[in-house]
Design an enzyme around this catalytic site. Sequence first.
Site, PDB file in Angstrom:
ATOM      1  N   ARG A  43       0.861  -1.194   0.000  1.00 50.52           N
ATOM      2  CA  ARG A  43       0.000   0.000   0.000  1.00 50.52           C
ATOM      3  C   ARG A  43       0.891   1.234   0.000  1.00 50.52           C
ATOM      4  O   ARG A  43       1.703   1.419   0.902  1.00 50.52           O
ATOM      5  CB  ARG A  43      -0.935   0.029   1.215  1.00 50.52           C
ATOM      6  CG  ARG A  43      -1.933   1.192   1.153  1.00 50.52           C
ATOM      7  CD  ARG A  43      -2.978   1.103   2.232  1.00 50.52           C
ATOM      8  NE  ARG A  43      -2.479   1.500   3.535  1.00 50.52           N
ATOM      9  CZ  ARG A  43      -3.183   1.407   4.670  1.00 50.52           C
ATOM     10  NH1 ARG A  43      -4.400   0.885   4.647  1.00 50.52           N
ATOM     11  NH2 ARG A  43      -2.667   1.793   5.817  1.00 50.52           N
ATOM     12  N   SER A 112     -12.276  -3.576   1.561  1.00 54.65           N
ATOM     13  CA  SER A 112     -12.343  -2.936   2.876  1.00 54.65           C
ATOM     14  C   SER A 112     -13.780  -2.596   3.248  1.00 54.65           C
ATOM     15  O   SER A 112     -14.531  -2.063   2.427  1.00 54.65           O
ATOM     16  CB  SER A 112     -11.504  -1.652   2.885  1.00 54.65           C
ATOM     17  OG  SER A 112     -10.139  -1.931   2.696  1.00 54.65           O
ATOM     18  N   LYS A 141      -3.752   5.813   8.674  1.00 54.28           N
ATOM     19  CA  LYS A 141      -4.656   6.035   7.546  1.00 54.28           C
ATOM     20  C   LYS A 141      -5.395   7.346   7.752  1.00 54.28           C
ATOM     21  O   LYS A 141      -6.096   7.532   8.748  1.00 54.28           O
ATOM     22  CB  LYS A 141      -5.659   4.883   7.418  1.00 54.28           C
ATOM     23  CG  LYS A 141      -6.513   4.971   6.152  1.00 54.28           C
ATOM     24  CD  LYS A 141      -7.346   3.727   5.943  1.00 54.28           C
ATOM     25  CE  LYS A 141      -8.104   3.780   4.633  1.00 54.28           C
ATOM     26  NZ  LYS A 141      -8.930   2.584   4.407  1.00 54.28           N
TER      27      LYS A 141
END
Length: 219
Positions: A43, A112, A141
């Site tokens: 990511r 997600s 995040k």
Amino acid sequence: MPARRTIDLALYLVTDPELCRAHGVAETVRAAVAGGVTAVQLRDKTSERGDVYETALALKAALDGSGVPLIVNDHVDIAMAVGAEGVHVGQTDMPPEVVRRLVGPDVAIGFSTHNEAEIARLDPDIVDYAGLGPFWPTGTKANASPALTAAGRAPALRRLIPVPTVAIGGITADRVPDAMAAGVEGVAVVSAICGTPDPQAAARALRQAVDRARERQDA
């Protein structure tokens, strides 16, 4: 229903280029896999696409022969280009059904989820596993949803998800038992491995906590 593309979710590492800076992403991943990580998601929300591609190539090489799959977040084309075993998408990324048409039947797709409405969008004929979170507050995040907490909404939401599920958000070794008690198949971590001076030791402690929690569930 199509055959499930299986990913071992026991200890799922999500990389962060900034947190991995001390060792580099590839070396962090090698150490973490040696410590017991079972899946690796690349990511990277900040780097240029060419740099993400180069990192994906490096991670594919680092994982070669380990049996640990590489999953690429969001960048479906990069996942296909390097032969990644999976793609993970969020609520604002390419829809899973479009991803499936692009990657074909053999690549795992993760999705997600954070609430009932998002879970209702999950098609188990297309999606192979879900991420559920954040279980606890997390700083890795931006604009994260409110924490579900293992003692709050997380167990009820997990029961709504028709595919294997990994808990994410604020996971530490001490919190693994509570996360696993919510009914998930494993835990996903970022800073608990990437942000440590010894990623192998951090991964080992987390994996031992997951294995102990699984043993208690099976007893």
